[in-house]
Design an enzyme around this catalytic site. Structure first.
Site, short mmCIF file in Angstrom:
data_model
loop_
_atom_site.label_atom_id
_atom_site.label_comp_id
_atom_site.label_asym_id
_atom_site.label_seq_id
_atom_site.Cartn_x
_atom_site.Cartn_y
_atom_site.Cartn_z
CD GLU A 179 -2.98 1.20 0.43
OE1 GLU A 179 -3.13 0.30 -0.40
OE2 GLU A 179 -3.76 2.18 0.49
CB THR A 234 -10.35 8.05 -11.48
OG1 THR A 234 -9.15 7.70 -10.77
CG2 THR A 234 -11.52 8.14 -10.50
#
Ligand SMILES: *[C@@H]1O[C@H](CO)[C@@H](O)[C@H](O)[C@H]1NC(C)=O
Ligand SMILES: *[C@@H]1O[C@H](CO)[C@@H](O)[C@H](O)[C@H]1NC(C)=O
Ligand SMILES: *[C@@H]1O[C@H](CO)[C@@H](O)[C@H](O)[C@H]1NC(C)=O
Ligand SMILES: *[C@@H]1O[C@H](CO)[C@@H](O)[C@H](O)[C@H]1NC(C)=O
Length: 515
Positions: free
Chosen positions: A378, A505
């Site tokens: 992440e 997106t």
């Protein structure tokens, strides 16, 4: 001033755009996109479609019409207001894969959603990119090249009607002193928390709301988002733009000023830069000023944010910043920047952007192949002065260390492989996407679907955290599939000539405007 120019533009009705005007064929964006050979990897594409079906079946059996499947416990979750986020997010992928039964399960459900009612706070941004983007993309595909996949034409019309209903439910968000929307909404009372908004959450509305204006003929949707965008294009105070085109991340809807000078291509900023370019792709005539801001930001990124880890000078990462101070940290989310530079290179005829994007793709690939699971973390850093002792050997070998080790079924690395393949035709990127897909399938598959994991750097991924994100359907499986298909379809990017579709997106393809 950009704002005045944008506001002067009216909406274009879809009914007026049946034929391509001549001027289009000589548009400067059409000329440098040579036709490439793409090779279909049919077995791989089929394997991705099989995973899509497995995930959908788990969701449909245990969670539909809630937002998400909890695959470990066969439960359901409603993190996106309980309107069926996974179903709406899966629609454009089901369409592109030709999964007719799933398409109709979704489009017969969408007309019964009540976008006026929810038990929880609504995010204007998340609702726009997932629900509005998903429905508008479904409408564009089903009223265009994939019309044969709908059993009932009324369900197709309902996609647009529900998009209008949703936007009308949300539009009070823009009733601030500046016209910059509030993000966190209480729909039933049409009130908001009036807190500061973010760069990405303000700057990632314009594609969906403008598309809705163009399809519905109601110019108000476009006017609202163009007004909000105008503050992002001309930031105040000037200190909020520490490098040309690169700005802060917190913005006041009360007076339109920026409240910090922190930024980069990270979560919270990312898709503002993405939509500057994508609006130009959507309509080069209407949104040229956004392209100018994109070019400034892109050039500043290359000049000021490019960074090579000391132990691995062969790798290129993009740093974030606080004022003009560089912070050597990046995120899985930020890895879309590679594909974004490549797309910019193709659209703006810039081999330099393509080359830079390919360097960034390589950096994101490194972050994947160096972990125990072959999935990237992440968040990661490469500041030699603050390496955690336990990661010193890892850092010396790989050039980065892990700040946050989870993987939440995110798409950005495979997304960038897709753009790299479409720009180069180099099979290497198909292989990288396949390796990532196989690793994700091997590590996140659990119970009735696929789950976020706790630690990419231990065998097996640590704990399955029992959550199947809706963007697993919308993004990971779509880009994993598209890169392995032959590429003749009109929604594929980089086919030669001007792109006919642009991906929002959330990876929902939106048909570009004709003016
Ligand atoms: C909100 O959306 C629902 C349908 O999803 C619609 O019936 C209702 O009229 C909308 N409310 C507003 C204020 O537009
Ligand atoms: C256009 O959209 C705005 C914003 O939601 C709404 O208030 C208005 O009623 C709509 N106009 C028409 C003619 O439907
Ligand atoms: C990592 O590299 C640094 C600098 O070359 C060196 O001082 C350190 O001992 C290395 N650490 C490990 C664990 O390899
Ligand atoms: C995905 O995982 C399943 C279950 O472990 C396995 O049967 C399948 O072969 C895998 N697919 C790929 C493409 O690796």
């Amino acid at each position: 001033m950009v704002c005045a120019r944008l506001l002067a533009v009216g909406a274009v009705l879809s009914s007026s755009v049946l034929a391509l005007p001549k001027s289009f064929r000589t548009d400067p964006t059409t000329e440098h996109n040579p036709v490439r050979q793409f090779e279909a990897q049919a077995d791989r594409a089929q394997a991705v479609a099989d995973v899509f079906k497995t995930s959908w079946e788990g969701y449909y059996k245990y969670a539909f019409p809630n937002d998400e499947l909890k695959p470990v416990t066969n439960g359901a979750s409603n993190s996106r207001n309980g309107w069926g986020a996974s179903a709406v997010d899966a629609l454009s992928t089901a369409l592109i894969m030709g999964e007719k039964e799933i398409v109709n399960q979704i489009i017969t459900y969408i007309p019964v959603i009540n976008f006026g009612s929810t038990g929880s706070e609504v995010s204007l941004f998340e609702t726009t990119i997932r629900y509005l983007g998903g429905m508008l993309s479904g409408y564009d595909l089903l009223s265009g090249p994939l019309a044969h996949l709908a059993n009932n034409k009324a369900d197709v019309e309902a996609l647009l009607t529900q998009s209008i209903h949703l936007a009308n439910n949300l539009s009070f968000a823009f009733e601030s002193p500046s016209g910059i929307p509030y993000n966190n909404l209480d729909l039933e009372d049409r009130r908001s928390d009036r807190s500061n908004n973010g760069l990405a959450t303000v700057g990632t509305l314009i594609l969906e709301w403008v598309r809705l204006s163009d399809l519905s003929g109601n110019a108000t949707y476009a006017k609202l988002v163009e007004k909000a965008e105008s503050y992002l294009l001309k930031p105040t105070p000037a200190a909020a733009e520490p490098f040309p085109g690169l700005v802060g991340m917190s913005i006041s809807p009360e007076d339109g000023t920026f409240k910090d000078v922190v930024g980069g291509w990270i979560g919270g900023a990312d898709s503002f830069y993405e939509y500057l370019l994508k609006m130009y792709i959507y309509s080069p005539t209407r949104y040229a000023p956004l392209k100018e801001r994109f070019v400034l930001a892109a050039d500043s990124t290359i000049t000021y944010l490019t960074s090579h880890p000391a132990p691995r000078p062969d790798i290129t990462f993009v740093a974030m910043y606080r004022g003009t101070q560089i912070i050597k940290t990046s995120q899985h989310l930020a890895c879309f920047h590679a594909g974004q530079f490549i797309l910019a290179g193709q659209v703006l005829n810039s081999p330099r952007y393509i080359q830079y994007g390919l360097e960034l793709v390589n950096g994101c690939h490194e972050v994947y192949i160096q972990t125990a699971t072959h999935i990237g973390p992440e968040q990661f850093s490469w500041d030699s002065t603050s390496v955690p002792p336990a990661q010193a050997a890892f850092f010396n070998r790989t050039g980065f260390y892990i700040d946050a080790a989870s993987y939440q079924l995110r798409p950005e690395v495979i997304e960038s492989y897709y753009y790299a393949y479409r720009a180069t035709g180099d099979k290497k990127y198909q292989d990288w996407a396949w390796d990532a897909f196989v690793a994700i399938n091997a590590t996140t598959r659990v119970g009735s679907g696929y789950s976020s994991i706790a630690d990419v750097n231990v065998e097996g991924g640590g704990e399955h955290t029992d959550f199947q994100e809706s963007f697993w359907f919308a993004e990971v499986l779509k880009y994993s599939y598209l890169i392995q298909t032959a590429g003749g379809e009109e929604w594929q990017v980089g086919k030669g000539g001007r792109d006919r579709w642009v991906f929002n997106t959330e990876a929902h393809p939106v048909r570009v405007a004709y003016s």
